[in-house]
Scaffold this motif. Structure first.
Motif, mmCIF file in Angstrom:
data_model
loop_
_atom_site.group_PDB
_atom_site.id
_atom_site.type_symbol
_atom_site.label_atom_id
_atom_site.label_comp_id
_atom_site.label_asym_id
_atom_site.label_seq_id
_atom_site.Cartn_x
_atom_site.Cartn_y
_atom_site.Cartn_z
ATOM 1 N N PHE A 1 -8.063 12.700 -9.457
ATOM 2 C CA PHE A 1 -6.980 11.719 -9.501
ATOM 3 C C PHE A 1 -6.266 11.879 -10.842
ATOM 4 N N VAL A 2 -4.958 11.989 -10.814
ATOM 5 C CA VAL A 2 -4.198 12.071 -12.046
ATOM 6 C C VAL A 2 -3.509 10.727 -12.264
ATOM 7 N N ILE A 3 -3.689 10.171 -13.447
ATOM 8 C CA ILE A 3 -3.235 8.806 -13.709
ATOM 9 C C ILE A 3 -2.332 8.781 -14.934
ATOM 10 N N SER A 4 -1.630 7.678 -15.082
ATOM 11 C CA SER A 4 -0.670 7.534 -16.170
ATOM 12 C C SER A 4 -1.353 7.501 -17.524
ATOM 13 N N GLN A 5 -0.679 8.096 -18.502
ATOM 14 C CA GLN A 5 -1.207 8.107 -19.862
ATOM 15 C C GLN A 5 -0.794 6.859 -20.645
ATOM 16 N N SER A 6 0.414 6.357 -20.364
ATOM 17 C CA SER A 6 0.963 5.251 -21.166
ATOM 18 C C SER A 6 1.113 3.949 -20.399
ATOM 19 N N HIS A 7 0.860 3.965 -19.096
ATOM 20 C CA HIS A 7 1.137 2.772 -18.294
ATOM 21 C C HIS A 7 -0.079 2.363 -17.471
ATOM 22 N N LEU B 1 -4.893 -0.496 -11.943
ATOM 23 C CA LEU B 1 -5.382 0.887 -11.928
ATOM 24 C C LEU B 1 -6.871 0.927 -12.242
ATOM 25 N N ALA B 2 -7.291 0.162 -13.230
ATOM 26 C CA ALA B 2 -8.711 0.132 -13.576
ATOM 27 C C ALA B 2 -9.548 -0.359 -12.400
ATOM 28 N N GLU B 3 -9.041 -1.377 -11.716
ATOM 29 C CA GLU B 3 -9.779 -1.901 -10.556
ATOM 30 C C GLU B 3 -9.852 -0.859 -9.445
ATOM 31 N N PHE B 4 -8.730 -0.173 -9.193
ATOM 32 C CA PHE B 4 -8.727 0.855 -8.162
ATOM 33 C C PHE B 4 -9.729 1.958 -8.485
ATOM 34 N N LEU B 5 -9.721 2.438 -9.718
ATOM 35 C CA LEU B 5 -10.620 3.521 -10.094
ATOM 36 C C LEU B 5 -12.080 3.114 -9.986
ATOM 37 N N SER B 6 -12.354 1.839 -10.249
ATOM 38 C CA SER B 6 -13.739 1.368 -10.149
ATOM 39 C C SER B 6 -14.211 1.274 -8.701
ATOM 40 N N ARG B 7 -13.271 1.062 -7.768
ATOM 41 C CA ARG B 7 -13.623 0.937 -6.348
ATOM 42 C C ARG B 7 -13.564 2.254 -5.611
ATOM 43 N N ALA C 1 -4.625 18.766 -9.060
ATOM 44 C CA ALA C 1 -5.039 17.385 -8.806
ATOM 45 C C ALA C 1 -4.722 17.067 -7.356
ATOM 46 N N ASP C 2 -5.311 15.982 -6.860
ATOM 47 C CA ASP C 2 -5.242 15.685 -5.429
ATOM 48 C C ASP C 2 -4.567 14.364 -5.098
ATOM 49 N N LEU C 3 -4.563 13.422 -6.040
ATOM 50 C CA LEU C 3 -3.985 12.110 -5.780
ATOM 51 C C LEU C 3 -3.390 11.553 -7.067
ATOM 52 N N TYR C 4 -2.183 11.015 -6.954
ATOM 53 C CA TYR C 4 -1.561 10.266 -8.055
ATOM 54 C C TYR C 4 -1.295 8.865 -7.531
ATOM 55 N N PRO C 5 -2.128 7.881 -7.901
ATOM 56 C CA PRO C 5 -1.911 6.502 -7.455
ATOM 57 C C PRO C 5 -1.006 5.767 -8.438
ATOM 58 N N ARG C 6 0.098 5.232 -7.965
ATOM 59 C CA ARG C 6 1.002 4.510 -8.866
ATOM 60 C C ARG C 6 0.833 3.016 -8.647
ATOM 61 N N THR C 7 0.152 2.353 -9.572
ATOM 62 C CA THR C 7 -0.166 0.937 -9.416
ATOM 63 C C THR C 7 0.744 0.026 -10.229
ATOM 64 N N GLY C 8 1.608 0.609 -11.054
ATOM 65 C CA GLY C 8 2.518 -0.185 -11.876
ATOM 66 C C GLY C 8 3.949 0.241 -11.656
ATOM 67 N N PRO C 9 4.905 -0.561 -12.123
ATOM 68 C CA PRO C 9 6.311 -0.280 -11.852
ATOM 69 C C PRO C 9 6.851 0.893 -12.673
ATOM 70 N N ASP D 1 -7.253 7.255 4.147
ATOM 71 C CA ASP D 1 -7.029 5.866 4.558
ATOM 72 C C ASP D 1 -7.702 4.863 3.635
ATOM 73 N N ALA D 2 -8.981 5.033 3.376
ATOM 74 C CA ALA D 2 -9.714 4.059 2.571
ATOM 75 C C ALA D 2 -9.179 4.041 1.137
ATOM 76 N N VAL D 3 -8.831 5.193 0.620
ATOM 77 C CA VAL D 3 -8.327 5.265 -0.752
ATOM 78 C C VAL D 3 -6.969 4.585 -0.860
ATOM 79 N N LEU D 4 -6.062 4.898 0.049
ATOM 80 C CA LEU D 4 -4.721 4.329 -0.015
ATOM 81 C C LEU D 4 -4.752 2.825 0.193
ATOM 82 N N ALA D 5 -5.638 2.362 1.055
ATOM 83 C CA ALA D 5 -5.706 0.921 1.322
ATOM 84 C C ALA D 5 -6.168 0.131 0.095
ATOM 85 N N SER D 6 -6.834 0.801 -0.822
ATOM 86 C CA SER D 6 -7.377 0.111 -1.987
ATOM 87 C C SER D 6 -6.442 0.142 -3.195
ATOM 88 N N ILE D 7 -5.275 0.787 -3.072
ATOM 89 C CA ILE D 7 -4.304 0.828 -4.162
ATOM 90 C C ILE D 7 -3.440 -0.431 -4.076
#
Length: 268
Positions: A159-165, A170-176, A199-207, A260-266
């Motif tokens: 999973f590739v995640i934001s460096q500054s945002h 995001l923390a909750e998603f990564l923990s689940r 990388a395989d997934l970039y979850p965008r949890t913030g604006p 499915d399970a991953v996307l539903a948890s974002i």
């Protein structure tokens, strides 16, 4: 003008804008101000914007421009556009200020609400990623081009995640999330890692705004990824509303895998 020619011209413009950014970056002599949304602004942002706006106007005067540094365009006007340039002259200003090389120049051509051409240029890294519908997708370094394709989802996805945002969502998603490896990168480089099969997934949890994602989305999609707004799981589109803030979205490198399970948890 065919996309092949437009893509090469946009790459040249992005590269030259990057030179202007790097002159200021190397000098270390710049001030930082803040816009109304508290996002930082430097002389490099403005120098790149002015250059890109002038050159795109020369290249294709019939195509309007929406840039982060010139975004005060009424939706009543924008809604009539069937195609337009979507530009972030310096994506990752926070990284630029911190002397982190993860900042990019983003130029996208949006046609009927979706990116059809994209250039992501990382001037401090000396790397560009370019793509266009019906043309292809490449990584360019030291003059050498390598065609890009996303990879099949591995047993341990990255999973590739934001460096500054990063935010609590995001923390909750990564923990689940199921077992994975997480790496952080700045700016549009997250899209590019998906496109390169690193990388395989970039979850965008913030604006983030539309100019932050347009060029990267094109690169990722042309390499085989999907960019899906959440929770609807439909393709992320552009210029559909007055606000220029994207909804939650995810970039997945292997659309044939079960996400499915991953996307539903974002969630936000």
């Amino acid at each position: 003008m065919p996309y092949t020619d437009l893509l090469e011209s946009a790459l040249c413009i992005a590269t030259q804008a990057g030179e202007r950014i790097m002159a200021i970056y190397r000098s270390g002599d710049f001030t930082v101000t803040h816009k109304g949304d508290d996002s930082p602004l430097t002389q490099a942002d403005l120098a790149a914007h002015r250059y890109i706006a002038d050159e795109l106007a020369r290249l294709a005067p019939e195509i309007p421009l929406l840039s982060e540094e010139d975004a005060d365009i009424a939706y009543s006007t924008r809604s009539t556009w069937t195609r337009y340039w979507l530009v972030d002259p310096l994506d990752g200003t926070r990284e630029f200020i911190r002397r982190n090389p993860d900042f990019t120049v983003n130029i996208a051509l949006i046609v009927d609400g979706y990116p059809q051409l994209g250039v992501v240029h990382a001037p401090a890294l000396g790397i560009s990623w370019i793509a266009a519908e019906g043309v292809g997708c490449w990584r360019i370094e030291n003059g050498e081009r390598r065609a890009l394709k996303t990879r099949r989802k591995p047993e341990l996805p990255v999973f590739v995640i934001s460096q500054s945002h990063q935010n609590p969502a995001l923390a909750e998603f990564l923990s689940r999330a199921p077992k994975h490896e997480a790496v952080s990168r700045g700016s549009s480089l997250k899209f590019c890692l998906i496109a390169e099969g690193l990388a395989d997934l970039y979850p965008r949890t913030g604006p983030i705004s539309e100019w932050d994602s347009g060029a990267g989305q094109c690169v990722a999609e042309q390499a085989g990824a999907q960019v899906l707004r959440l929770p609807a799981r439909t393709r992320l589109g552009y210029n559909e509303k007055a606000s220029l803030i994207n909804p939650l979205f995810a970039v997945i490198g292997d659309p044939s895998a079960d996400w499915d399970a991953v996307l539903a948890s974002i969630r936000a």
